[in-house]
Motif scaffolding. Structure first.
Motif, PDB file in Angstrom:
ATOM      1  N   LEU A  97       0.823  -1.211   0.000  1.00 19.86           N
ATOM      2  CA  LEU A  97       0.000   0.000   0.000  1.00 19.86           C
ATOM      3  C   LEU A  97       0.856   1.260   0.000  1.00 19.86           C
ATOM      4  CD1 LEU A  97      -3.003   0.514  -0.110  1.00 19.86           C
ATOM      5  CD2 LEU A  97      -3.037   0.719   2.370  1.00 19.86           C
ATOM      6  N   SER A  98       2.024   1.214   0.634  1.00 19.89           N
ATOM      7  CA  SER A  98       2.874   2.412   0.664  1.00 19.89           C
ATOM      8  C   SER A  98       3.393   2.742  -0.729  1.00 19.89           C
ATOM      9  CB  SER A  98       4.044   2.210   1.636  1.00 19.89           C
ATOM     10  OG  SER A  98       4.856   1.120   1.220  1.00 19.89           O
ATOM     11  N   GLU A  99       3.761   1.714  -1.514  1.00 21.17           N
ATOM     12  CA  GLU A  99       4.207   1.961  -2.883  1.00 21.17           C
ATOM     13  C   GLU A  99       3.063   2.528  -3.731  1.00 21.17           C
ATOM     14  OE1 GLU A  99       5.023  -0.651  -1.155  1.00 21.17           O
ATOM     15  OE2 GLU A  99       7.113  -1.207  -1.471  1.00 21.17           O
ATOM     16  N   ALA A 100       1.854   1.971  -3.531  1.00 17.39           N
ATOM     17  CA  ALA A 100       0.700   2.487  -4.273  1.00 17.39           C
ATOM     18  C   ALA A 100       0.448   3.949  -3.918  1.00 17.39           C
ATOM     19  CB  ALA A 100      -0.532   1.643  -3.967  1.00 17.39           C
ATOM     20  N   ALA A 101       0.506   4.272  -2.623  1.00 18.48           N
ATOM     21  CA  ALA A 101       0.276   5.655  -2.195  1.00 18.48           C
ATOM     22  C   ALA A 101       1.338   6.583  -2.774  1.00 18.48           C
ATOM     23  CB  ALA A 101       0.280   5.726  -0.668  1.00 18.48           C
ATOM     24  N   ASN A 102       2.582   6.102  -2.856  1.00 22.22           N
ATOM     25  CA  ASN A 102       3.657   6.897  -3.454  1.00 22.22           C
ATOM     26  C   ASN A 102       3.304   7.279  -4.892  1.00 22.22           C
ATOM     27  OD1 ASN A 102       6.092   7.392  -5.047  1.00 22.22           O
ATOM     28  ND2 ASN A 102       7.271   6.751  -3.267  1.00 22.22           N
ATOM     29  N   LEU A 103       2.816   6.307  -5.648  1.00 27.95           N
ATOM     30  CA  LEU A 103       2.455   6.569  -7.044  1.00 27.95           C
ATOM     31  C   LEU A 103       1.247   7.489  -7.144  1.00 27.95           C
ATOM     32  CD1 LEU A 103       2.998   2.917  -8.270  1.00 27.95           C
ATOM     33  CD2 LEU A 103       4.326   4.893  -9.024  1.00 27.95           C
ATOM     34  N   TRP A 104       0.235   7.274  -6.299  1.00 30.19           N
ATOM     35  CA  TRP A 104      -0.938   8.152  -6.328  1.00 30.19           C
ATOM     36  C   TRP A 104      -0.563   9.584  -5.941  1.00 30.19           C
ATOM     37  CZ3 TRP A 104      -3.764   3.863  -3.218  1.00 30.19           C
ATOM     38  CH2 TRP A 104      -4.284   2.915  -4.107  1.00 30.19           C
ATOM     39  N   GLN A 105       0.397   9.722  -5.005  1.00 31.96           N
ATOM     40  CA  GLN A 105       0.822  11.058  -4.587  1.00 31.96           C
ATOM     41  C   GLN A 105       1.372  11.836  -5.776  1.00 31.96           C
ATOM     42  OE1 GLN A 105       0.724  12.823  -1.843  1.00 31.96           O
ATOM     43  NE2 GLN A 105       0.533  11.466  -0.068  1.00 31.96           N
ATOM     44  N   ARG A 106       2.142  11.173  -6.621  1.00 33.08           N
ATOM     45  CA  ARG A 106       2.693  11.849  -7.801  1.00 33.08           C
ATOM     46  C   ARG A 106       1.585  12.413  -8.678  1.00 33.08           C
ATOM     47  NH1 ARG A 106       7.144   7.461 -10.038  1.00 33.08           N
ATOM     48  NH2 ARG A 106       8.074   6.912  -8.019  1.00 33.08           N
ATOM     49  N   LEU A 107       0.551  11.601  -8.889  1.00 31.00           N
ATOM     50  CA  LEU A 107      -0.562  12.055  -9.730  1.00 31.00           C
ATOM     51  C   LEU A 107      -1.404  13.101  -9.017  1.00 31.00           C
ATOM     52  CD1 LEU A 107      -1.601   8.562 -11.126  1.00 31.00           C
ATOM     53  CD2 LEU A 107      -0.425  10.365 -12.380  1.00 31.00           C
ATOM     54  N   ALA A 108      -1.556  12.957  -7.703  1.00 30.68           N
ATOM     55  CA  ALA A 108      -2.346  13.922  -6.936  1.00 30.68           C
ATOM     56  C   ALA A 108      -1.712  15.301  -6.974  1.00 30.68           C
ATOM     57  CB  ALA A 108      -2.496  13.445  -5.490  1.00 30.68           C
ATOM     58  N   GLN A 109      -0.384  15.355  -7.039  1.00 28.50           N
ATOM     59  CA  GLN A 109       0.291  16.648  -7.110  1.00 28.50           C
ATOM     60  C   GLN A 109      -0.070  17.401  -8.380  1.00 28.50           C
ATOM     61  OE1 GLN A 109       4.430  15.670  -6.671  1.00 28.50           O
ATOM     62  NE2 GLN A 109       4.231  15.144  -4.489  1.00 28.50           N
ATOM     63  N   ARG A 110      -0.516  16.653  -9.397  1.00 27.04           N
ATOM     64  CA  ARG A 110      -0.972  17.292 -10.644  1.00 27.04           C
ATOM     65  C   ARG A 110      -2.476  17.563 -10.619  1.00 27.04           C
ATOM     66  NH1 ARG A 110       1.513  12.716 -14.653  1.00 27.04           N
ATOM     67  NH2 ARG A 110       3.434  12.311 -13.481  1.00 27.04           N
ATOM     68  N   GLY A 111      -3.105  17.254  -9.479  1.00 26.83           N
ATOM     69  CA  GLY A 111      -4.539  17.499  -9.345  1.00 26.83           C
ATOM     70  C   GLY A 111      -5.419  16.404  -9.904  1.00 26.83           C
ATOM     71  N   ASP A 112      -4.886  15.203 -10.113  1.00 25.01           N
ATOM     72  CA  ASP A 112      -5.678  14.107 -10.674  1.00 25.01           C
ATOM     73  C   ASP A 112      -6.735  13.657  -9.661  1.00 25.01           C
ATOM     74  OD1 ASP A 112      -6.390  11.224 -11.259  1.00 25.01           O
ATOM     75  OD2 ASP A 112      -5.116  11.632 -12.990  1.00 25.01           O
ATOM     76  N   GLN A 113      -8.004  13.803 -10.025  1.00 20.72           N
ATOM     77  CA  GLN A 113      -9.092  13.502  -9.091  1.00 20.72           C
ATOM     78  C   GLN A 113      -9.157  12.023  -8.729  1.00 20.72           C
ATOM     79  OE1 GLN A 113     -13.110  12.879 -10.690  1.00 20.72           O
ATOM     80  NE2 GLN A 113     -12.529  14.172 -12.432  1.00 20.72           N
ATOM     81  N   HIS A 114      -8.780  11.152  -9.667  1.00 21.31           N
ATOM     82  CA  HIS A 114      -8.826   9.719  -9.393  1.00 21.31           C
ATOM     83  C   HIS A 114      -7.756   9.325  -8.376  1.00 21.31           C
ATOM     84  CE1 HIS A 114     -11.298  10.050 -12.899  1.00 21.31           C
ATOM     85  NE2 HIS A 114     -10.276  10.330 -13.669  1.00 21.31           N
ATOM     86  N   ALA A 115      -6.580   9.932  -8.489  1.00 22.25           N
ATOM     87  CA  ALA A 115      -5.521   9.662  -7.514  1.00 22.25           C
ATOM     88  C   ALA A 115      -5.900  10.209  -6.138  1.00 22.25           C
ATOM     89  CB  ALA A 115      -4.208  10.284  -7.985  1.00 22.25           C
TER      90      ALA A 115
END
Length: 748
Positions: free
Chosen positions: A427-445
């Motif tokens: 889960l930590s690796e998944a959260a790391n990847l979602w964080q990258r997308l969230a920084q761009r404002g991706d609503q799904h991340a």
């Protein structure tokens, strides 16, 4: 340097030296220092040596001759540009180019054997006639793509198709979904490659399922393992994203041919590939034998070329970790040392990577190689190997580090890798990847980060992420915020969030709103919310409306609605009707019950599959019962179905197969299976293991194991121990133990 032997460098140095001699000889001759005949001779010889050394330096390595390979599968680019869509005329289709696995080579024969008609063909034809999304599902190399290809040829004229469109990737599919052309088949081989960005997939799939002219169809294939990896049937971030797939009844293909298919295959025994598949007793499956799948697995695992097998392993694990595109060669080279044995890794000398790559990409028996070329310096692992590796544990750490360290991943690739990380408990690796997308404002991340926090039990952090996702327009986040508020007793806040989710098009928000309205006595408004969800294509809406009518409105209308949704294949509705409970051996056979049970089972309902298997057994159709027990064994009722299959196999005189399934069920914790496994082992004289299983059954609360322990010890000559176990069982009222003790008493 890393892909050739060191001799290339020496040859190039020699060529350079020879060229220098030639130039010097020419200069000395033209200046009069050397006589013309001598200088000219030196110049010609040096030039010849130069050319020879250059030729030798770049000559391909000498390889053993082998049969000519079949036409290569066209390369799939790593990340095709948007709108990359191939248009193929129906009459010009190449099955291998569409994804059919090459068959093993037959000297002088056709590239593929004749098509053996499948029992599922009729079901597939009916689904194609209805249009929308049609899904062919099964294990790797069961014939999914070949079956789909033959269905296109068989139905094209009848259904008016003219073209097949093949989108290159998820982006191209989204573009295509905006305006599906008429008279077209949209071809999605390996559907998982087109699903990536979570809730965006839901909208695309909804569009594909509900829009388009009647002469347009979306035909997809999906491996069963890939469906599990997608999380379609779970509540994780990926599962909800692809919930539309749960509304599509897949056309299932089994590994083994049934009796009708086997009879059809016998008509084509003149093709040695089909004859061999029919005679193959290792049971890899008909299609797997023809595609040389088991041979590819053996070649990989036996690792005659350890470095080549390591390159294959790296490609397999990258795919398991969610990287579905063709893999860059430099990634495989960087990762492969992890898979080498220490002895091999520490060998002196330069590694022969060219030979390793040649070994890995060599077609197995002329069929698919373990590692398939898919563009310049890019490769894809044979999917049969990927399925075979799924029982091999976690993906190694270096693979995750390589993916996490890749900076050029697209959002689609990032979501796939994150989804795979969740599946492997990272889960930590998944959260790391979602964080990258969230920084761009991706609503799904942002939504997925909320899900991760909620899964970790941190409701406050989850709510913050959901709020950010909701502000970005994510309807799922709105619905989850409503659920959090409702759980806190904040009914008005929950209603507002459900209302916003419904307005954003989220059908879960619509049905949750309906439930909240019903609980507060606003029946008409609840009915409207459910009807809105049903109109948006969610069968939950119609089912919930039916239940609402049964409880608070027109019971006759409610029953009619429930039957309607049950007949559409909704397992929950079938169960609600109470039709699946009639599985007793002496119950009268009812065709309507049987039809609904089969429909629910085909939709993936485990209980329905189990009930169907039992009913078919009672009716004497043992082949069909065995098939459905096997399918039920892959569902939430797995251990019970495994036990039922074992009992059936034992009754059919196949104790070896029965033992395998008893063992699986016992290892999954079913006490009855532990007892029966112990009995089989005892009959074979394996007393020590039989005793262990009896004790495990007893520890699990299955008291009849006491009688078996008594019989076991008595048979082994431990008379006092055996009598003690019999007495223990008799004291609690076991009639069999009492009878055993009576038989042991001396008679006058």
């Amino acid at each position: 340097m890393s892909f050739e032997s060191g001799s290339r460098a020496w040859r190039l140095l020699g060529a350079g030296a020879a060229a220098a001699v030639a130039v010097a000889a020419g200069l000395l001759t033209s200046g009069g220092t050397l006589p013309g005949t001598v200088g000219w001779t030196i110049e010609v010889v040096a030039a010849a040596v130069t050319g020879l050394l250059v030729l030798l330096a770049f000559r391909p390595p000498r390889r053993a001759p082998r049969p000519a390979p079949p036409p290569p599968v066209p390369a799939r680019p790593a990340s095709a540009p948007a709108r990359a869509i191939r248009t193929l005329r129906i009459g010009e289709l190449d099955p291998v180019a569409l994804g059919v696995h090459p068959a093993w080579l037959l000297p002088g024969g056709a590239p593929l054997p004749p098509y053996v008609p499948r029992t599922a063909d009729a079901e597939l034809d009916r689904a194609l006639a209805r249009g929308g999304l049609v899904l062919v599902q099964g294990d790797a190399a069961t014939g999914k793509t070949r079956t789909a290809y033959e269905a296109v040829l068989r139905n094209a004229e009848r259904l008016g198709w003219e073209n097949v469109l093949v989108p290159a990737d998820a982006g191209a599919l989204r573009e295509l979904a905006r305006a599906l052309p008429p008279k077209t088949v949209v071809w999605l081989d390996d559907l998982e490659r087109y699903l990536a960005t979570d809730s965006l997939d839901d909208r695309v799939l909804t569009t594909l399922c509900t829009r388009g002219p009647s002469d347009t169809v979306i035909l997809a294939t999906l491996r069963s393992r890939a469906r599990e990896a997608l999380g379609v049937d779970t509540d994780g971030p990926g599962g909800r994203a692809r919930r539309v797939l749960t509304r599509v009844t897949p056309v299932e293909l089994e590994r083994a041919l049934d009796r009708t298919e086997t009879a059809a295959a016998h008509r084509f025994q003149s093709d040695p590939r089909i004859a061999g598949a029919l005679l193959d007793e290792t049971r890899p499956g008909f299609g797997a034998h023809i595609a040389a799948g088991p041979e590819a697995v053996r070649r990989w695992r036996e690792a005659e070329n350890e470095r080549g097998a390591a390159l294959v392993s790296a490609a397999v694990d990258l795919r398991r970790a969610g990287y579905l595109e063709p893999v860059p060669l430099d990634w495989l080279v960087a990762l492969h040392p992890h898979y080498l044995s220490p002895r091999f890794r520490n060998r002196l000398g330069e590694p022969d990577l060219a030979g390793a790559l040649e070994w890995a990409t060599q077609p197995v028996r002329g069929a698919s190689p373990c590692l398939k070329p898919a563009g310049p310096d890019r490769y894809v692992a044979f999917d049969y190997l990927v399925d075979a590796a799924e029982t091999g544990g976690d993906v190694p750490e270096p693979v995750w580090q390589r993916l996490l360290g890749a900076h050029a991943l697209t959002p689609d690739q990032t979501f796939r890798i994150a989804r795979a990380a969740v599946r492997f408990g990272r889960l930590s690796e998944a959260a790391n990847l979602w964080q990258r997308l969230a920084q761009r404002g991706d609503q799904h991340a942002l939504f997925d980060l909320g899900w991760a926090a909620q899964a970790a039990g941190d409701q406050a952090v989850a709510e913050q992420w959901y709020l950010r996702a909701a502000e970005a327009g994510n309807g799922w986040a709105m619905s989850n915020l409503g659920t959090l508020a409702e759980n806190r007793g904040e009914v008005q806040v929950a209603e507002q969030w459900y209302q916003r989710a419904a307005e954003a098009g989220d059908t879960t928000g619509m049905t949750n709103l309906g439930g909240l309205l019903a609980q507060t006595g606003r029946i008409d408004q609840a009915r409207a919310a459910y009807q809105r969800a049903a109109a948006a294509g969610d069968p939950n809406g119609l089912r919930k409306e039916a239940v609402l009518e049964l409880l608070h409105g027109d019971r006759k209308r409610g029953a009619a609605l429930l039957r309607k949704v049950a007949l559409s294949g909704d397992p929950a509705a079938v169960r609600l009707m109470g039709l699946l409970s009639q599985t007793e051996e002496n119950a009268p056979h009812r065709p309507d019950v049987e039809a609904l049970r089969r429909l629910a089972a085909e939709m993936g309902d485990g209980q329905a599959a189990l009930d169907l298997a039992r009913n078919l057994w009672n009716q004497g159709d043992l082949d069909a019962a065995e098939t459905w027990f096997r399918r039920a064994a892959e569902t939430e009722n797995g251990r019970v179905a495994e036990f039922g299959l074992a009992v059936l196999l034992e009754q059919r005189g196949r104790p070896g197969d029965a033992e395998v399934w008893y063992r699986r069920s016992a290892e999954h914790g079913l006490p009855e299976a532990m007892l029966n496994l112990g009995t089989l082992l005892q009959d074979r004289g394996v007393f020590a293991e039989a005793e262990r299983w009896y004790h495990r059954a007893l520890e699990a609360g299955h008291l009849p194991a006491e009688v078996n322990l008594g019989a076991l010890h008595w048979r082994r000559g431990n008379l006092a121990e055996g009598r003690a176990w019999y007495q223990r069982a008799a004291d609690r009222g076991d009639e069999l133990a009492k009878q055993a003790l009576e038989n042991l008493e001396p008679r006058g």
